[in-house]
Motif scaffolding. Sequence first.
Motif, PDB file in Angstrom:
ATOM      1  N   GLY A   1       0.800  -1.229   0.000  1.00  0.00           N
ATOM      2  CA  GLY A   1       0.000   0.000   0.000  1.00  0.00           C
ATOM      3  C   GLY A   1       0.830   1.276   0.000  1.00  0.00           C
ATOM      4  O   GLY A   1       2.065   1.234  -0.053  1.00  0.00           O
ATOM      5  N   ILE A   2       0.136   2.398   0.109  1.00  0.00           N
ATOM      6  CA  ILE A   2       0.779   3.712  -0.084  1.00  0.00           C
ATOM      7  C   ILE A   2       1.839   4.012   0.974  1.00  0.00           C
ATOM      8  O   ILE A   2       2.814   4.706   0.701  1.00  0.00           O
ATOM      9  CB  ILE A   2      -0.296   4.836  -0.137  1.00  0.00           C
ATOM     10  CG1 ILE A   2       0.265   6.072  -0.840  1.00  0.00           C
ATOM     11  CG2 ILE A   2      -0.821   5.189   1.261  1.00  0.00           C
ATOM     12  CD1 ILE A   2      -0.803   7.036  -1.340  1.00  0.00           C
TER      13      ILE A   2
ATOM     14  N   MET B   1       1.805  10.504   0.775  1.00  0.00           N
ATOM     15  CA  MET B   1       0.769  10.871  -0.197  1.00  0.00           C
ATOM     16  C   MET B   1       1.289  11.880  -1.235  1.00  0.00           C
ATOM     17  O   MET B   1       0.546  12.267  -2.134  1.00  0.00           O
ATOM     18  CB  MET B   1      -0.439  11.503   0.511  1.00  0.00           C
ATOM     19  CG  MET B   1      -1.065  10.671   1.609  1.00  0.00           C
ATOM     20  SD  MET B   1      -2.016   9.289   0.980  1.00  0.00           S
ATOM     21  CE  MET B   1      -3.580  10.092   0.667  1.00  0.00           C
TER      22      MET B   1
ATOM     23  N   GLN C   1       3.028   9.330  -5.460  1.00  0.00           N
ATOM     24  CA  GLN C   1       1.853   8.705  -6.090  1.00  0.00           C
ATOM     25  C   GLN C   1       2.134   8.391  -7.555  1.00  0.00           C
ATOM     26  O   GLN C   1       1.751   7.335  -8.055  1.00  0.00           O
ATOM     27  CB  GLN C   1       0.643   9.630  -5.983  1.00  0.00           C
ATOM     28  CG  GLN C   1       0.090   9.720  -4.572  1.00  0.00           C
ATOM     29  CD  GLN C   1      -1.306  10.321  -4.540  1.00  0.00           C
ATOM     30  OE1 GLN C   1      -2.125  10.058  -5.418  1.00  0.00           O
ATOM     31  NE2 GLN C   1      -1.583  11.127  -3.539  1.00  0.00           N
TER      32      GLN C   1
ATOM     33  N   SER D   1      -4.867  -2.057  -1.360  1.00  0.00           N
ATOM     34  CA  SER D   1      -5.073  -0.614  -1.429  1.00  0.00           C
ATOM     35  C   SER D   1      -4.392   0.028  -2.652  1.00  0.00           C
ATOM     36  O   SER D   1      -4.771  -0.238  -3.773  1.00  0.00           O
ATOM     37  CB  SER D   1      -4.618   0.022  -0.116  1.00  0.00           C
ATOM     38  OG  SER D   1      -5.162   1.307  -0.024  1.00  0.00           O
ATOM     39  N   MET D   2      -3.348   0.857  -2.442  1.00  0.00           N
ATOM     40  CA  MET D   2      -2.653   1.440  -3.588  1.00  0.00           C
ATOM     41  C   MET D   2      -2.153   0.305  -4.510  1.00  0.00           C
ATOM     42  O   MET D   2      -2.212   0.414  -5.728  1.00  0.00           O
ATOM     43  CB  MET D   2      -1.472   2.255  -3.057  1.00  0.00           C
ATOM     44  CG  MET D   2      -0.983   3.330  -3.971  1.00  0.00           C
ATOM     45  SD  MET D   2      -2.186   4.644  -4.205  1.00  0.00           S
ATOM     46  CE  MET D   2      -1.180   5.759  -5.179  1.00  0.00           C
TER      47      MET D   2
ATOM     48  N   ALA E   1      -7.465   1.370  -3.957  1.00  0.00           N
ATOM     49  CA  ALA E   1      -7.432   2.804  -3.633  1.00  0.00           C
ATOM     50  C   ALA E   1      -7.913   3.664  -4.812  1.00  0.00           C
ATOM     51  O   ALA E   1      -8.219   3.143  -5.892  1.00  0.00           O
ATOM     52  CB  ALA E   1      -6.002   3.178  -3.219  1.00  0.00           C
ATOM     53  N   PRO E   2      -7.945   5.007  -4.604  1.00  0.00           N
ATOM     54  CA  PRO E   2      -8.412   5.911  -5.673  1.00  0.00           C
ATOM     55  C   PRO E   2      -7.524   5.917  -6.922  1.00  0.00           C
ATOM     56  O   PRO E   2      -7.914   6.503  -7.932  1.00  0.00           O
ATOM     57  CB  PRO E   2      -8.376   7.300  -5.006  1.00  0.00           C
ATOM     58  CG  PRO E   2      -8.445   7.035  -3.550  1.00  0.00           C
ATOM     59  CD  PRO E   2      -7.768   5.734  -3.331  1.00  0.00           C
TER      60      PRO E   2
ATOM     61  N   LEU F   1     -12.781   3.440   1.298  1.00  0.00           N
ATOM     62  CA  LEU F   1     -12.464   3.352  -0.132  1.00  0.00           C
ATOM     63  C   LEU F   1     -13.368   2.352  -0.863  1.00  0.00           C
ATOM     64  O   LEU F   1     -13.156   2.069  -2.039  1.00  0.00           O
ATOM     65  CB  LEU F   1     -10.993   2.967  -0.321  1.00  0.00           C
ATOM     66  CG  LEU F   1      -9.964   3.923   0.296  1.00  0.00           C
ATOM     67  CD1 LEU F   1      -8.550   3.417   0.027  1.00  0.00           C
ATOM     68  CD2 LEU F   1     -10.118   5.345  -0.239  1.00  0.00           C
TER      69      LEU F   1
ATOM     70  N   HIS G   1     -10.021  -0.829   6.649  1.00  0.00           N
ATOM     71  CA  HIS G   1      -8.887  -0.756   5.727  1.00  0.00           C
ATOM     72  C   HIS G   1      -7.659  -1.284   6.471  1.00  0.00           C
ATOM     73  O   HIS G   1      -6.841  -0.498   6.958  1.00  0.00           O
ATOM     74  CB  HIS G   1      -8.698   0.711   5.312  1.00  0.00           C
ATOM     75  CG  HIS G   1      -7.857   0.890   4.092  1.00  0.00           C
ATOM     76  ND1 HIS G   1      -8.292   0.544   2.843  1.00  0.00           N
ATOM     77  CD2 HIS G   1      -6.602   1.369   3.923  1.00  0.00           C
ATOM     78  CE1 HIS G   1      -7.346   0.818   1.958  1.00  0.00           C
ATOM     79  NE2 HIS G   1      -6.307   1.313   2.591  1.00  0.00           N
TER      80      HIS G   1
HETATM   81  C1  FER Z   1      -6.280   8.246  -1.075  1.00  0.00           C
HETATM   82  C2  FER Z   1      -6.572   7.493   0.030  1.00  0.00           C
HETATM   83  C3  FER Z   1      -5.879   6.305   0.269  1.00  0.00           C
HETATM   84  C4  FER Z   1      -5.267   7.829  -1.957  1.00  0.00           C
HETATM   85  C5  FER Z   1      -4.597   6.630  -1.714  1.00  0.00           C
HETATM   86  C6  FER Z   1      -4.896   5.884  -0.601  1.00  0.00           C
HETATM   87  C7  FER Z   1      -4.118   8.151  -3.968  1.00  0.00           C
HETATM   88  C8  FER Z   1      -4.149   4.667  -0.388  1.00  0.00           C
HETATM   89  C9  FER Z   1      -4.177   3.975   0.755  1.00  0.00           C
HETATM   90  C10 FER Z   1      -3.327   2.771   0.949  1.00  0.00           C
HETATM   91  O1  FER Z   1      -2.573   2.376   0.057  1.00  0.00           O
HETATM   92  O2  FER Z   1      -3.450   2.177   2.020  1.00  0.00           O
HETATM   93  O3  FER Z   1      -6.922   9.388  -1.340  1.00  0.00           O
HETATM   94  O4  FER Z   1      -5.014   8.607  -3.029  1.00  0.00           O
END
Ligand code: FER
Length: 289
Positions: free
Chosen positions: A81-82, A131, A136, A173-174, A199-200, A232, A259
Amino acid sequence: MKKIAPLLLSLTIGFGDLFGQDFEKQAPEGFDIVRSDISKGKIDTISYPSKTVGVKRRALIYTPPSYSENKKYPVLYLLHGIGGDEKEWLNHGSPQVILDNLYADGKIEPMIVVMPNGRAMKDDRAIGNVMALDKQEAFATFEKDLLNDLIPFIEKEYPVLKDREYRAIAGLSMGGGQSLNFGLGNLNMFAWVAGFSSAPNTKEPEVLVPDPQVAREKLKLLWISCGDEDNLLRFSERTHQYLVENDVPHIYYIEPGGHDFKVWKNGLFMFSKLLFKQVDPSTFYKYRL
Ligand code: FER
């Protein structure tokens, strides 16, 4: 009686399955607990040259119990994830324990699992503002690193099956967004695609699956899962809706949870049991709420 017992057993299992009784929707207790009496796979750190980023990059690789260079294995690319890096699954998800236990119980095909760093930039550490826009963007750049650098490296250095039907991509997620984007965007490379709590960064459904007919033909399994309390959820939901409207078989699996790694570990457990086996799309409905 000798002949009847197996018959009764298979009938029971058959009916149980028909009514969903034997259908395991949550990993059983202990699925992520180390067992002392079973053989274990092995985790190594590898380093591969990336033309995309211009540096050597790290990844973890899990080779299964009884691994042998004289065999050929399918490969699962498993993404973080992110806020994570190549160690996130290992640090928080016990993937090697989950997989070792599944092997011991004969529930999964032997496979190699590669856990890369999905932030394809020179300084790919998960520090500072995770973030930040450049970070990203690096998650998107990873598509090139994966296809042009990492996969060729793995296929050169390890005994792996190179056909698309033996290559899977999954992530949280990401990394779930990446898996859907890269997997569905490169169906010539991946037949097995899974997004856990995507994720988004997940592309819009029409961009993700512009040609439902091709997706129908090429996918062995498309898996979309998410916790019901995840903020999400809408990104999984909109993808699922489009896939229903366009008749693309997939598993849509909403489970209790937020999450977090409880959901992602369960996702890995459930998805890996299906990987690289015959799948029957007529059973996909069982995963629905
Ligand atoms: C966002 C909210 C969450 C976002 C990414 C994530 C790119 C990712 C979360 C994760 O990887 O846990 O607005 O924007």
